[in-house]
Design a protein around this motif. Structure first.
Motif, PDB file in Angstrom:
ATOM      1  N   GLU A  78       0.851  -1.189   0.000  1.00  0.00           N
ATOM      2  CA  GLU A  78       0.000   0.000   0.000  1.00  0.00           C
ATOM      3  C   GLU A  78       0.887   1.240   0.000  1.00  0.00           C
ATOM      4  OE1 GLU A  78      -2.212   2.740  -0.454  1.00  0.00           O
ATOM      5  OE2 GLU A  78      -3.346   0.859  -0.364  1.00  0.00           O
ATOM      6  N   PRO A  79       0.997   1.924  -1.156  1.00  0.00           N
ATOM      7  CA  PRO A  79       1.882   3.089  -1.245  1.00  0.00           C
ATOM      8  C   PRO A  79       1.570   4.187  -0.241  1.00  0.00           C
ATOM      9  CG  PRO A  79       1.203   2.376  -3.430  1.00  0.00           C
ATOM     10  CD  PRO A  79       0.386   1.596  -2.461  1.00  0.00           C
ATOM     11  N   LEU A  80       0.302   4.354   0.119  1.00  0.00           N
ATOM     12  CA  LEU A  80      -0.054   5.468   0.993  1.00  0.00           C
ATOM     13  C   LEU A  80       0.433   5.289   2.425  1.00  0.00           C
ATOM     14  CD1 LEU A  80      -3.605   6.442  -0.275  1.00  0.00           C
ATOM     15  CD2 LEU A  80      -1.436   7.633  -0.651  1.00  0.00           C
ATOM     16  N   ASP A  87      -7.206   9.354   5.023  1.00  0.00           N
ATOM     17  CA  ASP A  87      -6.403  10.267   5.823  1.00  0.00           C
ATOM     18  C   ASP A  87      -5.004  10.450   5.261  1.00  0.00           C
ATOM     19  OD1 ASP A  87      -6.133   7.497   6.537  1.00  0.00           O
ATOM     20  OD2 ASP A  87      -4.957   8.080   8.284  1.00  0.00           O
ATOM     21  N   LYS A  88      -4.495   9.417   4.579  1.00  0.00           N
ATOM     22  CA  LYS A  88      -3.158   9.487   3.999  1.00  0.00           C
ATOM     23  C   LYS A  88      -3.175  10.065   2.579  1.00  0.00           C
ATOM     24  CE  LYS A  88      -1.233   7.056   7.397  1.00  0.00           C
ATOM     25  NZ  LYS A  88      -0.270   7.657   8.356  1.00  0.00           N
ATOM     26  N   LEU A  89      -4.348  10.084   1.949  1.00  0.00           N
ATOM     27  CA  LEU A  89      -4.434  10.496   0.546  1.00  0.00           C
ATOM     28  C   LEU A  89      -4.321  12.002   0.355  1.00  0.00           C
ATOM     29  CD1 LEU A  89      -5.127   9.881  -2.479  1.00  0.00           C
ATOM     30  CD2 LEU A  89      -7.533  10.130  -1.815  1.00  0.00           C
ATOM     31  N   PHE A 116       6.883  10.297   2.553  1.00  0.00           N
ATOM     32  CA  PHE A 116       7.897  10.100   1.509  1.00  0.00           C
ATOM     33  C   PHE A 116       7.356  10.546   0.158  1.00  0.00           C
ATOM     34  CE2 PHE A 116       9.741   7.550  -1.898  1.00  0.00           C
ATOM     35  CZ  PHE A 116      11.096   7.687  -1.673  1.00  0.00           C
ATOM     36  N   LEU A 117       6.113  10.172  -0.174  1.00  0.00           N
ATOM     37  CA  LEU A 117       5.525  10.533  -1.467  1.00  0.00           C
ATOM     38  C   LEU A 117       5.403  12.041  -1.625  1.00  0.00           C
ATOM     39  CD1 LEU A 117       2.741   7.811  -1.780  1.00  0.00           C
ATOM     40  CD2 LEU A 117       4.931   7.904  -3.002  1.00  0.00           C
ATOM     41  N   GLU A 118       5.091  12.746  -0.551  1.00  0.00           N
ATOM     42  CA  GLU A 118       4.992  14.206  -0.618  1.00  0.00           C
ATOM     43  C   GLU A 118       6.309  14.830  -1.066  1.00  0.00           C
ATOM     44  OE1 GLU A 118       2.724  16.474   2.462  1.00  0.00           O
ATOM     45  OE2 GLU A 118       2.745  14.499   3.443  1.00  0.00           O
ATOM     46  N   ALA A 119       7.412  14.234  -0.662  1.00  0.00           N
ATOM     47  CA  ALA A 119       8.722  14.751  -1.055  1.00  0.00           C
ATOM     48  C   ALA A 119       9.163  14.218  -2.404  1.00  0.00           C
ATOM     49  CB  ALA A 119       9.757  14.383   0.014  1.00  0.00           C
TER      50      ALA A 119
END
Length: 269
Positions: A99-101, A132-134, A106-109
């Protein structure tokens, strides 16, 4: 957002997308480790836990993997994905898993950095159960493929979270489609509930029904799934079932498409 963020990966490789709206296109897959679901039909159970090392292709499609220590930094992953991005070869980058989220900080950066480097669209493949993570990641996404977990085939129940997840995509104007695994034992009532859930958010959202697809002629389940004893005997639904499901769902949703998991057929796992 600091680029000092790290994530645990399983692998990075170039392959043909086998599911959903991007089916048949060439993508750079970034497969993240860790998942907080235990779907009975999972074909990527090796992602449930984080390995000490991840493997990353040197040459797109050749499976000539090098190993790197986990966790991996934004800077290192950006450079390695950029190396994969041969001119004109790839249509997008797929964030998959696991699950990437679970790696949202990390994804935000990472995502703004990799979009700038590759100029490729970003596609998120997700269980759709972590609204909540999306939200902080949405500005960097071009397409979301959201699984809806049918209790009968996945062993998971996330109806409320799925609807919240779709609503966030809709409000942000991010393209989204829904996919769900079906087998011979799928209750029509669950698929009707899927259609109404999606319709409450946007009746134009496409739904992809994915009949369970054998891998090399065999439906494989994890040991954990076998202990639950609720999916190992599942088989591909017959054509009459699929046609009836599609007919029923199209009373509520305009775009209901039936597509098998083609990556299993052509060896693109």
């Amino acid at each position: 957002m600091s680029k000092g963020q790290t994530a645990r990966l399983v692998e990075v490789f170039s392959a043909i997308q086998g599911e959903g709206a991007n089916i048949g296109t060439r993508q750079i897959f970034i497969r993240f480790a860790l998942c907080d679901l235990r779907c009975l039909y999972c074909d990527s159970a090796h992602t449930w836990h984080a390995p000490a090392h991840c493997r990353i292709e040197r040459t797109p499609g050749l499976r000539d993997f090098d190993e790197y220590d986990n966790p991996i930094t934004v800077e290192v992953l950006s450079a390695l994905v950029e190396r994969q991005n041969r001119p004109g070869l790839h249509d997008s980058i797929s964030l998959t898993g696991g699950e990437p989220l679970l790696h949202a900080p990390f994804l935000e950066a990472f995502l703004p950095e990799i979009r700038q480097r590759t100029q490729l669209p970003i596609y998120l493949e997700t269980g759709g159960h972590r609204p909540d993570k999306l939200k902080p990641v949405l500005p960097y996404l071009d397409l979301v493929g959201m699984d809806i977990k049918l209790p009968s085939t996945s062993g998971e129940t996330w109806w409320t979270e799925h609807e919240q997840f779709l609503q966030l995509c809709h409000e942000a104007g991010v393209s989204v489609f829904v996919k769900t695994i079906v087998c011979d034992r799928t209750p029509a009532q669950e698929l009707e509930r899927v259609a109404h859930l999606v319709s409450r958010v946007d009746s134009q959202t496409p739904i992809y029904l994915q009949p369970v697809t054998p891998l090399n002629g065999v439906l494989r389940a994890t040991n954990e799934a076998l202990r639950k004893d609720s999916f190992r005997d599942a088989v591909v639904p017959d054509p009459e079932q699929v046609l009836a499901w599609q007919t029923m769902m199209k009373r509520t949703i305009r775009h209901v498409r039936v597509v098998p998991q083609t990556h299993k057929m052509i060896g693109q796992l």
